[in-house]
Write a protein that holds these residues in place. Sequence first.
Motif, mmCIF file in Angstrom:
data_model
loop_
_atom_site.group_PDB
_atom_site.id
_atom_site.type_symbol
_atom_site.label_atom_id
_atom_site.label_comp_id
_atom_site.label_asym_id
_atom_site.label_seq_id
_atom_site.Cartn_x
_atom_site.Cartn_y
_atom_site.Cartn_z
ATOM 1 N N VAL A 84 0.853 -1.193 0.000
ATOM 2 C CA VAL A 84 0.000 0.000 0.000
ATOM 3 C C VAL A 84 0.887 1.240 0.000
ATOM 4 N N TYR A 85 0.316 2.345 -0.470
ATOM 5 C CA TYR A 85 1.041 3.607 -0.471
ATOM 6 C C TYR A 85 0.172 4.702 0.116
ATOM 7 N N VAL A 86 0.836 5.747 0.606
ATOM 8 C CA VAL A 86 0.171 6.940 1.108
ATOM 9 C C VAL A 86 0.839 8.138 0.450
ATOM 10 N N ILE A 87 0.050 8.993 -0.203
ATOM 11 C CA ILE A 87 0.561 10.177 -0.898
ATOM 12 C C ILE A 87 0.014 11.421 -0.220
ATOM 13 N N GLN A 88 0.897 12.365 0.060
ATOM 14 C CA GLN A 88 0.519 13.646 0.649
ATOM 15 C C GLN A 88 0.863 14.762 -0.325
ATOM 16 N N ALA A 89 -0.103 15.631 -0.624
ATOM 17 C CA ALA A 89 0.108 16.709 -1.583
ATOM 18 C C ALA A 89 -0.495 17.998 -1.058
ATOM 19 N N ILE A 90 0.006 19.127 -1.595
ATOM 20 C CA ILE A 90 -0.421 20.461 -1.174
ATOM 21 C C ILE A 90 -1.029 21.177 -2.374
ATOM 22 N N LYS A 91 -2.138 21.848 -2.154
ATOM 23 C CA LYS A 91 -2.796 22.612 -3.209
ATOM 24 C C LYS A 91 -2.065 23.934 -3.405
#
Length: 281
Positions: free
Chosen positions: A239-246
């Motif tokens: 599994v993966y977890v992605i964190q992104a900023i607008k």
Amino acid sequence: MDKAGSEQSIIALEGWLQTPAGVYMRAWEQTCLDNLTVDIFGYNAVQIGLPQIDALAANRMPNKWLVDRKVRPENIVPTSLSAPAGTAATMTAPVIAIPPARPVSLTCDFTELPFASHSLDLVVLPHVLEFSTDPHQVLREVERVLIPEGQVIICGFNPTSLWGARHVLRRVGGASFLPPTESLITMPRMKDWLKLLNMGDSHSHLGCYAPACRTEKWLQRYAFMDNAGPRWWPFFGGVYVIQAIKRVKGMHLIGPAWAKKSATAPAVVPATNKRREQQDG
């Protein structure tokens, strides 16, 4: 996959989460989400779907909501649960009781979120996009409701892993390991979708490196792979977890024009004065 098929897949996912492999995945994701959300500040945070994971448990925002497709009865702990659809009866693992359901704040279609534009500081999507009939629209809605510099965190199954390979082999007669879905999304593809929506600067985390085992005994035997995986095969976690900023493009202030002049700039002498000086001399 139509809407009815999507609902069946979500039900299968909820059942799979109670198996040893599902508990193993939930434990890793809970730790990862706690570490990521604890230092995200703001006022309003939302978790969309999958109430079996408390994605906002460590976050300290004053307003936190759980959004789901349906209202769930609280404080009900069944003692048994049927195996996920598509699994072989001879390979069914012991089933673990479901913990009391968390209260759902809102019920809605994830493609039409009932929040004002630019109103949320954080949105978490645990295994929502891969079971959605329109994942692009869900992401567009998330981008709409996020404030500038707001953050989104996405959890998903990794197709390029031992779990993903086992999921693909079900098509040639193998037993299904993951819940039935036709839309496992690779991590690079997910990042591309986020970039198209101006949600960049993404960071990824991978975990659950053990093979696709159905019993707790075999998962414990392969526990050493969770320590070796990040170093030796970092992109093959289950599994993966992605964190992104607008990011929102804005104006760049360059300051007043006179601020660019040097304090020691020489005085400009008109050309006519220079000619007169030459004639007089």
